[in-house]
Enzyme design. Structure first.
Site, PDB file in Angstrom:
ATOM      1  N   PRO A 152      54.727  10.713  32.766  1.00  0.00           N
ATOM      2  CA  PRO A 152      53.692  10.164  33.081  1.00  0.00           C
ATOM      3  C   PRO A 152      52.270  10.988  32.907  1.00  0.00           C
ATOM      4  CG  PRO A 152      54.790  11.244  34.122  1.00  0.00           C
ATOM      5  CD  PRO A 152      55.622  11.479  32.992  1.00  0.00           C
ATOM      6  N   TYR A 197      44.596  19.480  34.544  1.00  0.00           N
ATOM      7  CA  TYR A 197      45.972  19.128  34.312  1.00  0.00           C
ATOM      8  C   TYR A 197      45.990  20.574  33.845  1.00  0.00           C
ATOM      9  CZ  TYR A 197      46.529  14.616  33.700  1.00  0.00           C
ATOM     10  OH  TYR A 197      46.348  12.812  33.771  1.00  0.00           O
ATOM     11  N   LYS A 243      49.970   6.136  31.719  1.00  0.00           N
ATOM     12  CA  LYS A 243      50.541   5.165  31.550  1.00  0.00           C
ATOM     13  C   LYS A 243      51.033   4.119  31.564  1.00  0.00           C
ATOM     14  CE  LYS A 243      46.920   6.098  28.948  1.00  0.00           C
ATOM     15  NZ  LYS A 243      45.226   5.341  29.667  1.00  0.00           N
ATOM     16  N   HIS A 265      37.063   8.196  39.435  1.00  0.00           N
ATOM     17  CA  HIS A 265      36.427   9.572  38.703  1.00  0.00           C
ATOM     18  C   HIS A 265      35.758   9.451  37.772  1.00  0.00           C
ATOM     19  CE1 HIS A 265      39.805  12.282  41.101  1.00  0.00           C
ATOM     20  NE2 HIS A 265      39.285  11.459  41.909  1.00  0.00           N
ATOM     21  N   TYR A 281      41.966   7.909  27.224  1.00  0.00           N
ATOM     22  CA  TYR A 281      42.889   8.137  29.173  1.00  0.00           C
ATOM     23  C   TYR A 281      42.198   6.779  29.919  1.00  0.00           C
ATOM     24  CZ  TYR A 281      43.891  11.090  33.430  1.00  0.00           C
ATOM     25  OH  TYR A 281      44.397  11.364  34.573  1.00  0.00           O
TER      26      TYR A 281
END
Length: 389
Positions: free
Chosen positions: A292, A200, A296, A72, A384
């Site tokens: 979560p 998200y 990480k 991704h 990220y």
């Protein structure tokens, strides 16, 4: 039995550390209290940083991830009824990979088995002994017989509830913790993902996340009260609630189906420091837990394993204690940055009991800033995809 490194725990941290040590020619034995099937049955994370993938490649366990994992280059943030894409690759030059933690564990198990390395499963009553001396030992019970293993060092990779951290004198360790006032209700379904990238979603009814394990298997989450039980969430209720928290396009395109796994996970931020106690070192969830939201947990376990393997290599190959002396500070520097990022993502996207109208507007302002500021989007992307080791 004698080994150089006794590793407690056969999760990703312990298995990866064992393989990294093997590539350096450092003998190690893994002790695990559960069966291999039990370890593989735990449903966990599914997003790998590029650094984690590189470590799997380094130990010869990355082939299947490259074949089956989904690379991704971005994520989507949904709020105010609209979705906004954050490009991860353009500002960072890096990508992430969707590949389940269970699959990572299986690949590392197979690599360890192929190398002929020793793993002792169903080892009961494991106990690190004399780790504050130059002669550490680990005792355990196998098939009703008590055994003792002598070693140079102990690596505690046995998770949050493991024996390693619990064996440290309370006065020698400091812990920092935040318990979040909600959980994640997650389901796994044999349905194609609603989007090819993660969504998200910040919504007045609560957070939602759309992710996947493959092009045919989806993983979805909704924020729920901590006191809820999965029995209160039949599939129909879950899908209805998820649709309410998504933008209209995603809700219309969502393909639903029966869940094949359903669970509620509490969220916490936790750090124990230091991560070294004499000749015992903590790694992974034994030392830290993150919510979560920032993806990480597994990746921090991998970076811990990297730092610790390098420290042991320096000790044996270069006769230097610099690496093991610096391990705790080096690992914790990266850990705390990941804890901060995970806390920030969680705070920006979830509904808290005290969010209120002011807090809700602050969240929307923060999200609007992130998606419309190149600098803010780049900061999110840098964290990220994973900060450098």
């Amino acid at each position: 039995m004698r080994t150089k490194i006794a590793i407690i725990g056969a999760g990703p941290a312990g298995l990866l550390l064992g393989q990294l040590l093997h590539t350096c020619g450092i003998d190690n034995v893994i002790l695990e209290r559960h069966t291999p099937d039990y370890v593989l049955g735990r449903i966990r994370a599914g997003l790998l940083e590029g650094g984690t993938v590189a470590l799997l490649d380094e130990v010869g366990a990355g082939e299947r991830a490259h074949r089956e994992g989904l690379v991704h280059e971005g994520i989507e943030l949904a709020f105010g009824g609209e979705r906004h894409r954050i490009d991860l690759h353009r500002p960072s030059g890096k990508t992430v990979m969707i590949y389940g933690q269970t699959e990572v564990t299986l690949d590392l198990m197979n690599a360890r088995r192929a190398a002929g390395l020793t793993s002792i499963y169903e080892a009961e009553h494991v106990k690190p002994i004399d780790f504050d001396t130059d002669h550490p030992r680990v005792s355990y019970v196998k098939d009703g017989i008590t055994h003792e293993m002598t070693c140079d060092f102990i690596a505690g990779c046995d998770g949050f509830h493991g024996v390693s951290r619990a064996s440290v004198e309370p006065t020698a360790i400091a812990t920092y913790e935040r318990i979040y006032p909600f959980g994640w209700l997650g389901i796994l379904s044999e349905t194609p993902p609603v989007s090819h990238e993660l969504i998200y979603s910040n919504h007045a009814r609560g957070f939602a996340l759309c992710t996947m394990r493959s092009t045919k298997r989806s993983r979805y989450y909704v924020q729920c009260p901590l006191e809820d039980h999965v029995d209160q969430w039949p599939d129909d209720r879950f899908w209805d609630e998820l649709k309410r928290r998504l933008d209209q396009k995603a809700a219309d395109e969502l393909i639903i189906g029966p869940s094949i796994e359903k669970s509620i996970a509490p969220l916490r931020s936790f750090v124990a420091e230091p991560m070294r106690f004499g000749r015992m070192f903590l790694a992974g969830d034994a030392a830290h837990i993150v919510p979560p939201t920032g993806a990480k947990g597994l990746n921090l376990a991998a970076s811990d394993a990297h730092y610790l393997a390098q420290a042991f290599r320096e000790y044996y190959d270069e006769k230097s204690t610099a690496g093991i002396d610096a391990y705790s500070a080096k690992a914790l520097s990266r850990v705390w940055k990941a804890v901060r990022f995970s806390w920030w993502m969680t705070s920006m996207l979830h509904q808290f009991p005290d969010t209120g109208t002011f807090g809700a507007r602050i969240q929307l302002a923060e999200l609007d800033y992130v998606v419309n500021s190149a600098a803010a989007a780049a900061s999110l992307a840098e964290n990220y995809v994973g900060l450098p080791y």
